[in-house]
Write a protein that holds these residues in place. Sequence first.
Motif, PDB file in Angstrom:
ATOM      1  N   CYS A  18      -2.778  11.391   2.935  1.00 55.51           N
ATOM      2  CA  CYS A  18      -2.710  10.256   3.385  1.00 55.51           C
ATOM      3  C   CYS A  18      -2.739  10.375   4.976  1.00 55.51           C
ATOM      4  N   THR A  19      -2.276  11.206   5.378  1.00 52.76           N
ATOM      5  CA  THR A  19      -2.395  11.714   6.900  1.00 52.76           C
ATOM      6  C   THR A  19      -3.676  11.989   7.314  1.00 52.76           C
ATOM      7  N   LEU A  20      -4.398  12.749   6.590  1.00 55.35           N
ATOM      8  CA  LEU A  20      -5.818  13.091   6.822  1.00 55.35           C
ATOM      9  C   LEU A  20      -6.728  12.048   6.702  1.00 55.35           C
ATOM     10  N   LEU A  21      -6.660  11.040   5.646  1.00 54.89           N
ATOM     11  CA  LEU A  21      -7.354   9.930   5.414  1.00 54.89           C
ATOM     12  C   LEU A  21      -7.207   9.076   6.428  1.00 54.89           C
ATOM     13  N   ASP A  66       8.087   5.150  -1.900  1.00 55.84           N
ATOM     14  CA  ASP A  66       7.108   6.136  -1.508  1.00 55.84           C
ATOM     15  C   ASP A  66       5.557   5.718  -1.822  1.00 55.84           C
ATOM     16  N   ALA A  67       5.300   5.063  -2.978  1.00 56.25           N
ATOM     17  CA  ALA A  67       3.929   4.948  -3.114  1.00 56.25           C
ATOM     18  C   ALA A  67       3.344   3.694  -2.339  1.00 56.25           C
ATOM     19  N   GLY A  68       4.559   2.705  -2.184  1.00 55.71           N
ATOM     20  CA  GLY A  68       4.086   1.581  -1.368  1.00 55.71           C
ATOM     21  C   GLY A  68       3.910   1.817   0.191  1.00 55.71           C
ATOM     22  N   VAL A  69       4.588   2.785   0.703  1.00 58.60           N
ATOM     23  CA  VAL A  69       4.383   3.138   2.034  1.00 58.60           C
ATOM     24  C   VAL A  69       3.090   3.960   2.225  1.00 58.60           C
ATOM     25  N   THR A  70       2.742   4.739   1.428  1.00 58.21           N
ATOM     26  CA  THR A  70       1.645   5.478   1.413  1.00 58.21           C
ATOM     27  C   THR A  70       0.522   4.428   1.331  1.00 58.21           C
ATOM     28  N   LEU A  71       0.481   3.602   0.570  1.00 53.92           N
ATOM     29  CA  LEU A  71      -0.578   2.513   0.445  1.00 53.92           C
ATOM     30  C   LEU A  71      -0.832   1.817   1.396  1.00 53.92           C
ATOM     31  N   ILE A  72       0.386   1.138   2.145  1.00 52.12           N
ATOM     32  CA  ILE A  72       0.358   0.328   3.327  1.00 52.12           C
ATOM     33  C   ILE A  72      -0.214   0.775   4.421  1.00 52.12           C
ATOM     34  N   VAL A  84      16.250  -1.132  -1.303  1.00 51.47           N
ATOM     35  CA  VAL A  84      15.173  -0.579  -2.290  1.00 51.47           C
ATOM     36  C   VAL A  84      15.449   0.808  -2.602  1.00 51.47           C
ATOM     37  N   PRO A  85      15.538   0.831  -3.781  1.00 53.30           N
ATOM     38  CA  PRO A  85      15.595   2.238  -4.345  1.00 53.30           C
ATOM     39  C   PRO A  85      14.573   3.272  -4.063  1.00 53.30           C
ATOM     40  N   GLY A  86      14.860   4.420  -3.939  1.00 49.75           N
ATOM     41  CA  GLY A  86      13.648   5.580  -3.338  1.00 49.75           C
ATOM     42  C   GLY A  86      13.287   6.186  -4.774  1.00 49.75           C
ATOM     43  N   GLN A  87      12.319   6.572  -4.510  1.00 52.07           N
ATOM     44  CA  GLN A  87      11.553   7.298  -5.853  1.00 52.07           C
ATOM     45  C   GLN A  87      12.192   8.639  -6.029  1.00 52.07           C
ATOM     46  N   ASP A  88      12.648   9.452  -4.995  1.00 52.23           N
ATOM     47  CA  ASP A  88      13.309  10.680  -5.127  1.00 52.23           C
ATOM     48  C   ASP A  88      14.725  10.723  -5.316  1.00 52.23           C
ATOM     49  N   ALA A 128      -5.309   8.816  -5.548  1.00 53.18           N
ATOM     50  CA  ALA A 128      -4.594   9.794  -5.013  1.00 53.18           C
ATOM     51  C   ALA A 128      -3.119   9.448  -4.944  1.00 53.18           C
ATOM     52  N   THR A 129      -2.815   8.011  -4.584  1.00 55.93           N
ATOM     53  CA  THR A 129      -1.297   7.550  -4.718  1.00 55.93           C
ATOM     54  C   THR A 129      -0.978   7.634  -6.033  1.00 55.93           C
ATOM     55  N   PHE A 130      -1.555   7.458  -7.207  1.00 57.44           N
ATOM     56  CA  PHE A 130      -1.263   7.461  -8.557  1.00 57.44           C
ATOM     57  C   PHE A 130      -0.945   8.628  -8.812  1.00 57.44           C
ATOM     58  N   MET A 131      -1.951   9.750  -8.505  1.00 62.93           N
ATOM     59  CA  MET A 131      -1.683  11.230  -9.012  1.00 62.93           C
ATOM     60  C   MET A 131      -0.498  11.691  -8.120  1.00 62.93           C
ATOM     61  N   THR A 132      -0.235  11.313  -6.868  1.00 66.53           N
ATOM     62  CA  THR A 132       0.758  12.044  -6.061  1.00 66.53           C
ATOM     63  C   THR A 132       2.530  11.593  -6.510  1.00 66.53           C
ATOM     64  N   HIS A 133       2.272  10.003  -6.783  1.00 68.10           N
ATOM     65  CA  HIS A 133       3.615   9.373  -7.161  1.00 68.10           C
ATOM     66  C   HIS A 133       4.048   8.981  -8.231  1.00 68.10           C
ATOM     67  N   SER A 134       2.882   9.088  -9.350  1.00 67.77           N
ATOM     68  CA  SER A 134       2.888   8.758 -10.536  1.00 67.77           C
ATOM     69  C   SER A 134       2.939   7.319 -10.683  1.00 67.77           C
TER      70      SER A 134
END
Length: 321
Positions: free
Chosen positions: A34-37, A83-89, A190-194, A71-77
Amino acid sequence: MGANLPRDTRDTLFLLAVIGWVAFMQMGHTPWWCTLLTAGVLVWRTALALRGLPLPGWPVRVGLLGITLVATFMTHSTLLGRDAGVTLIVVLLALKTLEMRARRDAFVVFFLAFFTLLTHFFYSQSLLTAAGILVALLGLLTALVNAHMPVGRPPLAQAARIAGGMALMGAPIMLVLFLLFPRLSPLWGVPGQDETGRSGLSGSMKVGQIAQLVLEDSIAFRIRFEGAPPPQGQLYFRGPVLSSFDGSEWRALRSGFPPSMALPADLQVSGPPVRYDVTMEPSRRPWLFVMESTPQAPEVPDNAVRMSNELQWFTQRPLNT
């Protein structure tokens, strides 16, 4: 920002710098790709602005969007959750700059960046985080004020002074809201993924992660026994069972509702039955906690219950209330 640059180029570079700061603050909470992209897209957009080249067409943007989703789905399932939402936004904010051709597109980027600022508080509400967000907020306000000054080539310092004055005028209202407005979910709830930081609530556990578990003093569930409670040494409640090991991580064989009841034929119980009522706090998991093992299904209102072949009881729907 360059005295000889055209105004559109100067304003675009300033906005890209502010967006880069917003994305940089999330670097520790997003996956490496995500950072690189995000950095790659922002650098690419900067080069296009400096050279006056046309923006990429929709096939390129759709392709980058597809890569982001996969990539988001593969990382966060999942594509949902914190976490997935923050990555996407974060990535979508960078991708939106690739179609920023008019003021209307710039306004969309402004307010998407304002929303992205809120996501920083999902991970930290420290003074350092607040200071970083304040810098980004002043930068976005400056860009927004500058976008409403379409005539001529007003200096960014003038827009920054106006933005700073607006922030100072809004500070008393912010202080009143901070002191009097209730902290309501779901914004701060909001509950966390981890869930590895919460003892016993994770569906997986990696080697070396046990040291990260923190025994909380928050209530997991309340129990009311019919009669005298069992001795303290017998108050063991069976929950998630992690029995699949791949060499580095333990996982549960089943994470959802079993297709059928799987009572082992050799399951035997002895001694007088212990009857009790359990009031569980919302765990957002389909797991029931029962004392040891029981061949009799617990009664859960408005929810079906089944046991797996590992003596773990599941509900058909997660316990959200």
